[in-house]
Design an enzyme around this catalytic site. Structure first.
Site, PDB file in Angstrom:
ATOM      1  N   ARG A   1      -0.232   7.569  -3.973  1.00  0.00           N
ATOM      2  CA  ARG A   1       1.218   7.387  -3.998  1.00  0.00           C
ATOM      3  C   ARG A   1       1.597   6.327  -2.966  1.00  0.00           C
ATOM      4  NH1 ARG A   1       1.481   9.350  -8.241  1.00  0.00           N
ATOM      5  NH2 ARG A   1       2.557  11.221  -8.899  1.00  0.00           N
TER       6      ARG A   1
ATOM      7  N   HIS B   1       1.363   0.949 -11.191  1.00  0.00           N
ATOM      8  CA  HIS B   1       1.281   2.424 -11.242  1.00  0.00           C
ATOM      9  C   HIS B   1       0.795   2.890 -12.625  1.00  0.00           C
ATOM     10  CE1 HIS B   1       2.986   6.468  -9.638  1.00  0.00           C
ATOM     11  NE2 HIS B   1       1.965   6.681 -10.478  1.00  0.00           N
TER      12      HIS B   1
END
Ligand code: NDP
Ligand code: OXD
Length: 314
Positions: free
Chosen positions: A229, A277
């Site tokens: 993350r 991502h």
């Protein structure tokens, strides 16, 4: 009996269609449209607006559409029902492909060869160490970290992993807790971050961690790969470490702000590889099939699987 879909910015309609196809017997309702709140017994969420899951008196569980649940755990009005995350062989395999791809890119110096090609330069004087002489360190030895470790071992890398609680994983060196972090970093040439974002891990990948990495490796200095993350990393520290030579490269799939702003210095940094991502994007059908299976099991009286621990946040 209905399933609420509270999804922002992530193929919401694709997931609704998959739910309608895979669970045709259930009514699918969407956050933002009128629906009967008492009829909702399950919710499917990804980056939902805070509070969107509150006030559902018959809710039994909330399903995250991803393996990570940080997008849920920060909601102060999150209902006190089981939170279930994705653990899916398809997602796991994709993440390991990403990790192996980028470790091999570093091992085989692919960025240098691409730069040489752009300049029509034929040079083959680069040191090519065997994989066994390159030490990969996985921060996070959970579902994704352990699969990546196994596959990196198959490629011949010298692999170690670091986790919160002590672990024994065949073929890899393991380290646990803050006290063993320095020893883990000191034997790491390629740091792969596969941690969840929690209050304990936020900002963990900072200058101190990067300066702790091995400086005696065979891959031109330490390298960072973060597919966990963006909130785990201190981006100014990464940039400073790239610029002063502490880091040889950074491969980043996740960022503090996503999409990555157009003016971010990461875009044009010669030592940075960016992916949007998507290190491990599962098909909607695969995720919804898992959710459907969980619901059937639950309604047959079996326990939930892949339940998040509210105390640790992952
Ligand atoms: P798991 O919960 O299975 O594993 C998490 C690992 O992190 C565990 O080994 C855990 O330790 C360790 N950990 C957690 N907190 C700490 C801490 N404070 N200190 C040290 N270690 C810690 O998660 P997954 O492997 O399934 O997924 C990891 C993350 O990957 C997700 O949370 C998500 O953020 C990210 N992800 C990113 C994707 C992408 O496309 N970029 C796709 C999918 C996931 P312990 O074993 O002791 O519990
Ligand atoms: C996930 C992700 O958590 O895709 O699954 O980031």
């Amino acid at each position: 009996m209905s399933i609420l879909v509270a999804v922002q910015g992530y193929k919401a309609e694709t997931f609704c269609k998959a739910l309608e196809r895979i669970m045709p017997e259930r009514e699918i309702v969407r956050h933002g449209e009128p629906f009967d709140r008492r009829a909702v017994d399950y919710a499917v969420a990804w980056k939902h607006p805070a509070g969107a899951l509150a006030g559902l008196p018959n809710l039994s569980a909330v399903f995250s559409l991803g393996a990570g649940v940080d997008h849920l755990m920060t909601d102060p009005r999150l209902p006190e029902v089981p939170i279930l995350r994705v653990v899916d062989p398809d997602l796991t395999a994709r993440m390991s492909e990403y990790v192996v791809l980028h470790c091999l890119k570093i091992l085989r110096q692919q960025m240098r060869y691409m730069a040489q090609q752009a300049e029509r330069r034929w040079e083959d004087d680069l040191d090519q160490p065997p994989a066994a002489k390159v030490r990969v360190g996985l921060m996070g030895l959970g579902v994704l970290g352990q699969d990546a470790a196994f596959k990196l071992r198959m490629m011949g890398f010298d692999v170690a992993g670091w986790s919160r609680s002590p672990k024994t994983v065949e073929g890899i060196a393991t380290f646990a807790g803050p006290e063993q972090l320095p020893a883990f970093l000191a034997r790491t040439d390629i740091l792969v971050v596969l941690l969840p974002l929690t209050p304990d891990t936020a900002g963990m990948v900072d200058g101190a961690v990067l300066r702790g990495l091995a400086r005696d490796g065979r891959v031109g200095g330490p390298h960072l790969i973060n597919a966990g993350r963006g909130g785990l990393q201190v981006e100014d520290d990464i940039l400073a470490c790239l610029d002063d030579g502490t880091l040889a490269s950074a491969t980043l799939d996740v960022f503090q702000t996503e999409p990555l702003p157009e003016d971010s210095p990461f875009w044009s940094h010669p030592k940075v590889t960016i992916t949007p991502h998507n290190a491990a994007m599962s098909e909607a059908d695969a995720i919804i099939t898992l959710i459907a299976r969980q619901i059937v099991r639950h309604e047959a009286g079996e326990p939930w699987e892949n339940v998040v621990d509210p105390a640790t946040g992952y």
